[in-house]
Scaffold this active site. Sequence first.
Site, mmCIF file in Angstrom:
data_model
loop_
_atom_site.group_PDB
_atom_site.id
_atom_site.type_symbol
_atom_site.label_atom_id
_atom_site.label_comp_id
_atom_site.label_asym_id
_atom_site.label_seq_id
_atom_site.Cartn_x
_atom_site.Cartn_y
_atom_site.Cartn_z
ATOM 1 N N GLU A 99 -57.951 -76.235 51.855
ATOM 2 C CA GLU A 99 -57.216 -75.256 52.647
ATOM 3 C C GLU A 99 -56.862 -75.872 53.998
ATOM 4 O O GLU A 99 -57.634 -76.640 54.563
ATOM 5 C CB GLU A 99 -58.105 -74.025 52.832
ATOM 6 C CG GLU A 99 -57.458 -72.868 53.567
ATOM 7 C CD GLU A 99 -58.429 -71.711 53.774
ATOM 8 O OE1 GLU A 99 -57.957 -70.569 53.885
ATOM 9 O OE2 GLU A 99 -59.661 -71.959 53.827
ATOM 10 N N LYS A 150 -53.148 -66.402 49.269
ATOM 11 C CA LYS A 150 -54.525 -65.945 49.459
ATOM 12 C C LYS A 150 -54.589 -64.427 49.635
ATOM 13 O O LYS A 150 -53.905 -63.851 50.474
ATOM 14 C CB LYS A 150 -55.120 -66.650 50.676
ATOM 15 C CG LYS A 150 -56.601 -66.371 50.931
ATOM 16 C CD LYS A 150 -57.049 -67.176 52.149
ATOM 17 C CE LYS A 150 -58.530 -66.972 52.446
ATOM 18 N NZ LYS A 150 -58.927 -67.733 53.654
ATOM 19 N N CYS A 178 -60.797 -70.303 49.327
ATOM 20 C CA CYS A 178 -61.860 -70.118 50.314
ATOM 21 C C CYS A 178 -62.599 -68.775 50.222
ATOM 22 O O CYS A 178 -63.444 -68.592 49.354
ATOM 23 C CB CYS A 178 -61.299 -70.347 51.713
ATOM 24 S SG CYS A 178 -62.571 -70.665 52.973
#
Length: 272
Positions: free
Chosen positions: A43, A113, A156
């Site tokens: 990321e 995301k 993440c």
Amino acid sequence: MGSFLAAALQLTSGSDPDANFAAAEEQIELAARRGADLVGLPENFAFMGDDQRRLELAPALAERCSRFLVTMARRYQVTLLGGGFPVPAGENLTYNRSELVGTEGQLLARYDKIHLFDVEIPDGITYCESATVKPGHALPPVVDVPGLCRIGLSICYDVRFPELYRYLSSAGAELLMVPAAFTAYTGKDHWQVLLQARAIENTAYVVAPAQTGVHYGRRQTHGHALVIDPWGTVLADAGLAPGLAVAPVDGGHGARVRAQMPSLQHRQPALF
């Protein structure tokens, strides 16, 4: 599911995109030289710095990141994940987007995301990703990559939401990509155990590229890019320095684990 080498890259990205792209290519080349077929960047691989500067750079950086991934995948003949980069999403907002690109430069999958990191860490740092990032609303993709396997995407903070990975495994994912810039404070206690849990409960490989070290201000990330097998065994750990974790993904081993521990077949979706 085939058998191949996977590489989770580890970087210390900063606020200079030129330096970040150069560091990323260096590690991609090393991974390719070691025989990796699937390579993941973490990321924020192209920029990790002040939010306002990220917003200013986003229009040009989004295009540059997509071109970079295509060029690198073709040049080094790898399937390449760009683990998260800013894409304009309206005034003062970006998406945090990952793209999976095939060896001929074709876009295989894209993911914005979903879960944003709005957390006050006990070390005194407050994170509010939603202040400048717009959450994705599409389901995370699973893509069947010829010669490799079925790959599911995430980013993440998603790792704390097991329902996302249950969806990916239900959609056929055999390998879960979890590129991250995990905080040093939470990472020391949570990073590896969360990744092992996602691997074990979904009997899937996990490839988790990572940021490491000090980036800007007080922002420090945990490192320890990992490759984990479906039994939860850590096959490779990049430690704390920039580098890479490389390990074999064995289709036969994955099938054996799923046969020995058929928990996905024992689910009761009518009840939950």
